[in-house]
Design a protein around this motif. Sequence first.
Motif, short mmCIF file in Angstrom:
data_model
loop_
_atom_site.label_atom_id
_atom_site.label_comp_id
_atom_site.label_asym_id
_atom_site.label_seq_id
_atom_site.Cartn_x
_atom_site.Cartn_y
_atom_site.Cartn_z
N LEU A 131 0.79 -1.23 0.00
CA LEU A 131 0.00 0.00 0.00
C LEU A 131 0.82 1.28 0.00
CD1 LEU A 131 -2.77 -1.06 2.54
CD2 LEU A 131 -2.82 -1.20 0.06
N GLU A 132 2.14 1.16 -0.09
CA GLU A 132 2.96 2.37 0.04
C GLU A 132 2.93 3.24 -1.21
OE1 GLU A 132 6.99 1.27 0.69
OE2 GLU A 132 7.12 -0.03 -1.07
N GLY A 133 2.59 2.71 -2.37
CA GLY A 133 2.61 3.49 -3.60
C GLY A 133 1.30 4.21 -3.85
N ASP A 134 0.39 3.55 -4.56
CA ASP A 134 -0.93 4.10 -4.87
C ASP A 134 -1.96 3.18 -4.22
OD1 ASP A 134 -3.27 5.06 -5.89
OD2 ASP A 134 -2.67 5.01 -8.00
N PRO A 135 -2.26 3.40 -2.93
CA PRO A 135 -3.11 2.44 -2.22
C PRO A 135 -4.49 2.27 -2.82
CG PRO A 135 -2.76 4.43 -0.91
CD PRO A 135 -1.83 4.50 -2.07
N GLU A 136 -5.10 3.35 -3.26
CA GLU A 136 -6.45 3.24 -3.81
C GLU A 136 -6.46 2.33 -5.03
OE1 GLU A 136 -10.21 6.00 -5.33
OE2 GLU A 136 -8.30 6.93 -4.83
N SER A 137 -5.52 2.54 -5.94
CA SER A 137 -5.44 1.72 -7.14
C SER A 137 -5.13 0.27 -6.79
CB SER A 137 -4.37 2.27 -8.07
OG SER A 137 -4.19 1.44 -9.19
N GLU A 138 -4.19 0.04 -5.88
CA GLU A 138 -3.82 -1.32 -5.50
C GLU A 138 -5.00 -2.07 -4.89
OE1 GLU A 138 -1.72 -4.68 -5.20
OE2 GLU A 138 -0.95 -2.85 -6.11
N TYR A 152 -11.13 2.28 0.76
CA TYR A 152 -11.13 2.06 -0.69
C TYR A 152 -11.57 0.67 -1.13
CZ TYR A 152 -8.35 6.37 -0.66
OH TYR A 152 -7.91 7.65 -0.48
N GLN A 205 -8.24 -1.41 -5.29
CA GLN A 205 -9.28 -1.63 -6.28
C GLN A 205 -8.91 -2.75 -7.25
OE1 GLN A 205 -12.29 -0.17 -6.56
NE2 GLN A 205 -12.03 1.16 -4.78
N GLN A 206 -7.63 -2.83 -7.62
CA GLN A 206 -7.20 -3.83 -8.59
C GLN A 206 -7.01 -5.22 -7.97
OE1 GLN A 206 -3.69 -2.39 -10.61
NE2 GLN A 206 -4.69 -0.52 -11.31
#
Length: 662
Positions: free
Chosen positions: A371-378, A438, A380-381
């Motif tokens: 989750l350290e990068g783009d948590p919302e995208s991670e 998210y 959701q994907q």
Amino acid sequence: MDDSKAIAAIRDARPPATDRFTYLTIVEANLSAAVLPTLNEILQDAELTQEIGWDLVYNLVNLPGSDACLETIARLGNPREVILKVLETLELVSQDDDGYQSDDEGEKPPPTQAAVSLTHKFITLLGILAILHTRIKTKYPSRFLAQTLQTVYRTYRPNQEMTAAVINLVHSLSGRRRPALPSRKSSVNVANPDQDGDTSKNAPDPEADKDQRQDPSEDAMQQRLLLSFVTCVLETYVNGNDMAWAARLLEFYNPGKIIPGKTSVMAAFRENQELLARDAIVGQLVALIKDLGLPSFSRSFLTQLHRGAVHNDPLANSGDILSPDDLALSTGGCACLLAYWVFSSTVFDADQAAPDIHIFPEHFDILEKFLEGDPESEIQQSPGTIEALVAIGLWLQSNNLISSTPSSPLINSTAPSDEEPTSQYMKYIHLATLTALYHPRIQARNAAVALAGQVLHADPADDDRLRILYDLLENCMFASLKACAVTWLREEYLAAAAAAAAAATTTTADPSTTTSKAAATATATASSSNVFAGPQALETVEYVLFPNVKELRQLELNELIDYLAQNSPFLIQAANFGLFLWGSSSKWKHVLPANTDATVKERWFEPLQQTLARLDKARRAGGELEGEDLGPLASDLDVLRDRLALLRGSEGFRAVEEAERA
């Protein structure tokens, strides 16, 4: 052309009547379901099938009833050429069918081709791949295997039948036969010609290496390729199918919170056939991973999971790997594997050794890694992977596996000197609450909220717990999480009161013994020094819990509605907390700072109540809000209005009003 003429054409034109290129054109021109039995007879000629079989694969797989012809091609055709054609066909059909083709990927297949589903094509092609790989005799079969597994993984869709076909394929390629399924009602069976067909019909590899002995490292390399592949499939399957591991664990640990009369998640997975099949498929994938040599909870496995790099698609460059040790497993797949191990040992009472990990540092490291990068995208994907991480956290917390070194400070010493140090607990709770924000499934969000609250309460430093709550109330932009912080604050007060009551009970139990006196003294000291046992906590959070909202009186009505829509969950929980404190102010008098009730009433309660009254008046007056549908906000405002009315009549607020009148 009618069927009899088509059959005669492919029968009469067989070489040597025509050359193989002409004959292939004639076969393709006359191909239909009616000619398939005749074509299969003709394909029994191994020499002819080696020349033209591979070129028929794409057309045949799109034709209903062609499975027998394809199996014949797999057993008699040149395995190297046919494998390449099968992999090409897998790529093509995955684009052609079931809505996966975009506008720029060419024309849709004809209606006769579309009659065969993508799932059926995939199962058929994997069945003949299993046959083909056993026929290739080469020193380095892993080179063929790597390409096959990459293509299969790219074209795999996480439904039950495709996953069953993948399991069949891996069993064949690893030399292991598919074990019996757990139960008939949850079984998913698909065609498996490698297991069910006649292997005596297999022709030898016409391009076999003269020295057919495999390189000594090949067994290990192939096993590692298969292991990496299955971890990738496991992650994809879990992300494509809601396994509800965290939701089920939460129910298992809290059976008293299951709503009577409502089907629980645990019950749904016991009774629903589709959900039963999901559990069965995952169980088979996990068993397959074990068969391929990955031991449960090995130290190297756990270390790689929490310290190693993230590998989302380790198969992508597997063809360039020189050593089995250089081929990674899917990091998300390993997280799902660990979640299944702890889940099944708890809910299914499976015989599994407990993993040697804790919330700190291992689980914290894993959460941070994902989750350290783009948590919302991670999130959701990869919703299944993230819920798997929540399930692991719930299991660790329930088993009190908080820290591997409980005596060591859990403070980030690298924080700038002019800032408050950030505890690992605060950072962990932040990561857990990202999932609560998210995740697309409400049950997973609820489980993440529960995990965050449990870890907060497990923080041994009460001042750190207060700092975390203050940070959430002051800085969090999301009203739903601020509402959670209010709930956790209430739980801290209840826990402090329970500790004080326990201290009093210990003191009166047997005051004559030295041991009892020492225990009572220690318990009483701990409870009295707790910041939640006195007014210090509320003094700290008072102005972020009950902020000054007098400016609401100045807002336009549309601005006011926006504010209430964004903040209603937090406002409702704050009002509930006010009822908790002042509904029986004599009980909580010891935690109330002087004049808090009066100041909260003046700066928060009265402006908020006046704001709701203004909104109601505007809707009744026939103005711009007349008849406007407030949607879900309307019910939230009803709840808030009710809570404020109860708060006005509470013991504490009545005392304020009596003092004001006096």
